[in-house]
Design an enzyme around this catalytic site. Sequence first.
Site, PDB file in Angstrom:
ATOM      1  N   ARG A   1      20.231  26.114  38.601  1.00  0.00           N
ATOM      2  CA  ARG A   1      20.137  26.635  39.974  1.00  0.00           C
ATOM      3  C   ARG A   1      20.075  28.169  40.004  1.00  0.00           C
ATOM      4  O   ARG A   1      20.642  28.802  40.897  1.00  0.00           O
ATOM      5  CB  ARG A   1      21.307  26.125  40.830  1.00  0.00           C
ATOM      6  CG  ARG A   1      21.373  24.621  40.962  1.00  0.00           C
ATOM      7  CD  ARG A   1      20.123  24.026  41.590  1.00  0.00           C
ATOM      8  NE  ARG A   1      20.173  22.585  41.569  1.00  0.00           N
ATOM      9  CZ  ARG A   1      19.647  21.811  40.608  1.00  0.00           C
ATOM     10  NH1 ARG A   1      18.981  22.379  39.610  1.00  0.00           N
ATOM     11  NH2 ARG A   1      19.762  20.505  40.645  1.00  0.00           N
TER      12      ARG A   1
ATOM     13  N   SER B   1      22.730  20.387  49.664  1.00  0.00           N
ATOM     14  CA  SER B   1      23.911  20.494  48.804  1.00  0.00           C
ATOM     15  C   SER B   1      24.595  21.844  49.018  1.00  0.00           C
ATOM     16  O   SER B   1      23.978  22.895  48.899  1.00  0.00           O
ATOM     17  CB  SER B   1      23.507  20.347  47.334  1.00  0.00           C
ATOM     18  OG  SER B   1      22.997  19.058  47.076  1.00  0.00           O
TER      19      SER B   1
ATOM     20  N   GLU C   1      26.075  26.875  46.755  1.00  0.00           N
ATOM     21  CA  GLU C   1      24.649  26.728  46.467  1.00  0.00           C
ATOM     22  C   GLU C   1      23.820  27.161  47.671  1.00  0.00           C
ATOM     23  O   GLU C   1      22.738  27.724  47.529  1.00  0.00           O
ATOM     24  CB  GLU C   1      24.312  25.283  46.094  1.00  0.00           C
ATOM     25  CG  GLU C   1      22.862  25.076  45.695  1.00  0.00           C
ATOM     26  CD  GLU C   1      22.605  23.716  45.081  1.00  0.00           C
ATOM     27  OE1 GLU C   1      21.496  23.187  45.273  1.00  0.00           O
ATOM     28  OE2 GLU C   1      23.496  23.159  44.409  1.00  0.00           O
TER      29      GLU C   1
END
Length: 311
Positions: A184, A233, A303
Amino acid sequence: MSDKTGWTRHLAASLKAAAPGLRGALVPNAPMAPLSWFRTGGPAEVLFTPEDEADLAAFLAACPADIPLLVVGLGSNLLVRDGGIEGMVIRLGRGFSGIAVEPGHRVRAGAGAPDVKVARAAAEAGIEGLAFLRGIPGAIGGALRMNGGAYGGETKDVLVEARALDRQGRAVTLSCAQMGFTYRHCAAPGGLIFTQALFEGRPGDPEAILAAMGAITEQRSSTQPVNTRTGGSTFKNPPGAKAWQLVDEAGCRGLRIGDAQVSQMHCNFLVNLGRATAAEIEALGEEVRRRVRETSGIELEWEIKRVGMAA
């Protein structure tokens, strides 16, 4: 931001004067809530929606270096704070949504193209390896910036190269290796604005790929709050653990602050039940992080991208 309206109008007017050939819309004091899936948050001082890469390059060449810039796409992974965003917000829209299948099992896609549409184009062309994009509720630009991934695949697995513009409007091409992908995360300079990507898959059967995408769609619908005001998320998965499980074990399923709630369906999603402020959503996320830290000793990392200023 004192005298906010006057300042934002001045900023928009000065940019138009510096680049009279701009074709995209420059909107002062532009509402950002409609551009975020959470449907909350304050305005941008100025919002620019370029027509295409050339228009964006002209804008960047004219924009003073001391004006903050923020690039947004579909707003699926974005929480805009209630005080709004200083400087310029650049939204990559229709002019960056092109998708083209190329020889060698390749797909070229604009940074504003929805991930799901890129996955479908690849599937219909018999290109395997991009179906995971069906599970990411965003656009290609975000996938590049965050090494977006889901259902066993990541952007780094299929990217050949990415094209971007620097702060002066000059074109830059980066290979997959130069992107510096990790979980990520992308190590490319933050000042680069991605405009398109070239992906490469492998030969596959269109029907089988579309069936796999259908299974992803069904799984998402049955396990995630896909039809609510959410940002996807919320927290990254820590090494060797699942964020949703840590949140659940900390007793946070269904936890509320105002109209912000931890989803009953999937604990790693925060949802706006109707009138939640960005402050409530962020405070809820921080409370979840505190409880997880107390119960497991693990520090969850956001995130979702939180931008702007508090009210």
